[in-house]
Design an enzyme around this catalytic site. Structure first.
Site, PDB file in Angstrom:
ATOM      1  N   HIS A  75       0.858  -1.266   0.085  1.00  0.00           N
ATOM      2  CA  HIS A  75       0.044   0.135   0.120  1.00  0.00           C
ATOM      3  C   HIS A  75       0.726   1.208  -0.121  1.00  0.00           C
ATOM      4  CE1 HIS A  75      -3.494   2.231   0.237  1.00  0.00           C
ATOM      5  NE2 HIS A  75      -4.146   1.501   0.896  1.00  0.00           N
ATOM      6  N   TYR A 107     -13.893   4.798  10.015  1.00  0.00           N
ATOM      7  CA  TYR A 107     -13.065   5.194   9.129  1.00  0.00           C
ATOM      8  C   TYR A 107     -13.451   4.666   7.664  1.00  0.00           C
ATOM      9  CZ  TYR A 107      -8.718   6.188   6.466  1.00  0.00           C
ATOM     10  OH  TYR A 107      -7.617   6.502   5.662  1.00  0.00           O
ATOM     11  N   SER A 132     -12.299   5.315   3.678  1.00  0.00           N
ATOM     12  CA  SER A 132     -11.289   5.906   2.771  1.00  0.00           C
ATOM     13  C   SER A 132     -11.955   6.615   1.661  1.00  0.00           C
ATOM     14  CB  SER A 132     -10.170   5.222   2.380  1.00  0.00           C
ATOM     15  OG  SER A 132      -9.324   5.726   1.376  1.00  0.00           O
ATOM     16  N   THR A 135      -5.671  10.077  -0.175  1.00  0.00           N
ATOM     17  CA  THR A 135      -6.990   9.888   0.246  1.00  0.00           C
ATOM     18  C   THR A 135      -7.068  10.724   1.569  1.00  0.00           C
ATOM     19  OG1 THR A 135      -6.122   8.214   2.091  1.00  0.00           O
ATOM     20  CG2 THR A 135      -6.846   7.469  -0.111  1.00  0.00           C
TER      21      THR A 135
END
Length: 595
Positions: A368, A482, A484, A495
């Site tokens: 990532h 949360y 994104s 993001t």
């Protein structure tokens, strides 16, 4: 101006949406040849805005309301406003000044890369994500060898198309009848890159950032003490294939830069699938699942022990193709397979692993730090469409008559006792970590996004509301969550966070979970609509770079970089209030650190 902002919001919200394309396989080497060069819009993309500090504080406090009681909220509100008027204002002004001196990028780019690369936790489960492909609609093509060949060929086509500048730019078209036309493309290609975004904007088309795409191929995250590095070698021509924990490489690009014939790639993959070599006693793949500092020390040992050439082959490979020797049983098994697998047959540090199981089930596990889902999703969609629309090989195809034993190199690694012990420990840690993960699912058949759209509510908002209700039902509380949101509508955008827990979701969840009989169906429906509208506002703000998480993260990063000026931020305190600077640092840490 308001109209432009609205259009930008729509473009940003569409950044991660799947997109179609035309002109598959214009040649055997390319997916298509775009009239407009791939990076034509990149130079003129708008810059990611830094929100006003007062807006960030307001949004932060709104996100705290459903989480705190009245007394806690009053203390948080007082703290936040002191921060806004004091040290927060100083940090904000410094951040804006710094951003004005770096107009070639975004204010979040450097801190965001560093946040990922300095994290010492294993990438497995903590950072690496996965996406899965649909099965090939032609069932006979879901053979492991056939699908591996077709997807490999399509992936190489994507790479060559991108590098040649032929890949169609990522653009969100609000009025495709004007902007997604041959005439417009022929005109816009002659507009200078420094102005091209504005030319697209004139016809309600919004190009998206593509700066991450080059890391898709020949890239690896290298473990280093205290902070990793991203490595890319675009000159390498070989593919890395893992099977039963064994490493194989073979060239898929020839010396002239042309892709190997699909029948030759098929022959080499068939050769690997027919190799009966057992799983190594000490599978090297586990090392890439370790704590990053531990892995960095073990990698140095590997290099010092004569494995430099083999590791270079791994690091520089175009991508990693993982061939698993088992079929996928169900969707839960698929999730476990693609998210972590067995640890031996993955190299989690590669930009992505293309995973194909015995029954042709396929997915991508991607590292990532180098980028976000936008580039990976575009790649996934293009590879899927090309591999099923113009498959390079079929069930009737015959592998080429080539000597794969000479073309395919099996990598051997020299391991000393310390490395063997390190791999054994890495496997133990991997197995322990994976055992903590539970994945389960039910498939709801009585409705879906189409029904929700008919009711004029957002499917995403309803899904987030369902999470809130489920957590309240199970734990009797509301907690921060949360989601994104891509900011690819801006240059080097990454993001922004959507914080779905709100006073609206809390009210609605409590009505459904705690007292449904007190409310009519109409009242409950109205609450859902309110949740949907508010979630839509949060999403639009986030897509426009107007959340609060990234701003506070940038301020916190700046504060930590100037720690000598803020000695109080270093002090620990068990006091709930703490001293003022200490508490402000906690505010930054709590709100700014990404989930």
């Amino acid at each position: 101006m308001a109209t432009r902002q609205l259009l930008l919001r729509r473009a940003a919200a569409a950044a991660a949406a799947p997109r179609g394309r035309r002109g598959y396989g214009s040649t055997a080497e390319y997916l298509h040849r775009s009239i407009v060069p791939t990076m034509h819009y990149q130079r003129s993309l708008p810059r990611l805005p830094i929100p006003k500090l007062e807006d960030t504080i307001r949004r932060y406090l709104n996100a705290q309301k459903p989480l705190l009681n009245d007394d806690q909220f009053r203390k948080t509100e007082e703290l936040a406003h002191r921060f806004e008027k004091g040290i927060g204002r100083q940090l904000h002004e410094q951040l804006v000044a710094q951003d004005n001196q770096n107009k070639h990028t975004s204010y979040i780019t450097g801190p965001w890369f560093e946040m990922y690369l300095k994290a010492r936790e294993p990438v497995v489960l903590n950072f690496n994500a996965f996406m899965s492909f649909h099965p090939d609609p032609k069932s006979e093509y879901n053979d492991q060898l056939i699908r591996a060949t077709n997807m490999t060929v399509s992936a190489i086509r994507f790479m060559k198309t991108f590098r040649a500048g032929y890949l169609e730019p990522e653009v969100f078209h609000l009025n495709p009848k004007k902007s997604d036309t041959e005439l417009f493309k022929k005109l816009i290609r002659f507009v200078p890159s420094s102005l091209s975004w504005f030319g697209a904007y004139m016809v309600n088309a919004y190009p998206l950032d593509m700066s991450q795409y080059f890391r898709l191929f020949n890239s690896t995250r290298l473990p280093k003490l205290n902070g990793d590095e991203l490595y890319t070698d675009e000159k390498a021509k070989h593919l890395l294939v893992l099977r039963n924990g064994n490493f194989y490489v073979f060239d898929v690009i020839d010396r002239d830069g042309n892709m190997l014939k699909p029948s030759e790639i098929q022959a080499h993959l068939k050769y690997i699938l027919s190799d009966n070599s057992p799983v190594p006693a000490f599978p090297l793949g586990y090392l890439s699942s370790e704590n990053r500092d531990t892995w960095a020390l073990l990698r140095k040992n590997l290099l010092d022990n004569g494995n430099e050439e083999a590791l270079q082959k791994v690091d520089s490979a175009i991508f990693c193709l993982s061939l698993d020797d088992f079929p996928v049983k169900n969707l839960v098994h698929l999730s476990h397979t693609m998210l972590h697998g067995d640890g031996a047959n993955r190299w989690y540090d590669k930009s992505f692993n293309l995973i194909i199981t015995k029954d042709g089930t396929a997915g991508i596990n991607f590292e990532h730090s180098w980028g976000d889902g936008v580039a990976v999703l575009r790649f996934l969609n293009e590879v899927f469409k090309d591999s099923i629309g113009e498959p390079a090989v079929s069930p009737l195809s015959q592998p080429a008559s080539v000597d794969s034993s000479r073309a395919v190199q099996k990598l051997d690694f020299t391991l000393n006792d310390a490395l063997k012990a390190g791999i054994t420990k890495a496997k133990q840690n991997f197995d322990t970590t994976v055992e903590t993960l539970t994945v389960d699912m039910i498939q709801f058949q009585k409705g879906g996004k189409d029904l929700l759209k008919q009711k004029k509510v957002s499917p995403d908002a309803v899904a987030q509301l369902a999470f809130q209700m489920a957590f309240l039902r199970q734990y009797n509380q509301t907690v921060a969550t949360y989601e994104s949101c891509s900011t690819a509508a801006f240059k080097h955008g990454r993001t922004e966070a959507i914080r779905p827990a709100s006073i609206h979701t809390k009210k609605c969840s409590e009505a459904f979970v705690k007292e449904p009989s007190k409310h009519s169906t109409e009242e409950l429906q109205k609450m859902i609509v309110e949740c949907s509208k508010y979630h839509g506002c949060l999403t639009k703000e986030a897509a426009m770079g107007q959340g609060f998480d990234r701003h506070l993260f940038g301020l916190r990063y700046l504060a930590l970089s100037k720690a000598e000026d803020l000695p109080a931020t270093k002090r620990a305190s068990s006091n709930r209030g703490g001293d003022l600077c200490q508490s402000k640092a906690k505010l930054l840490k709590r709100a700014g650190t990404p989930a």
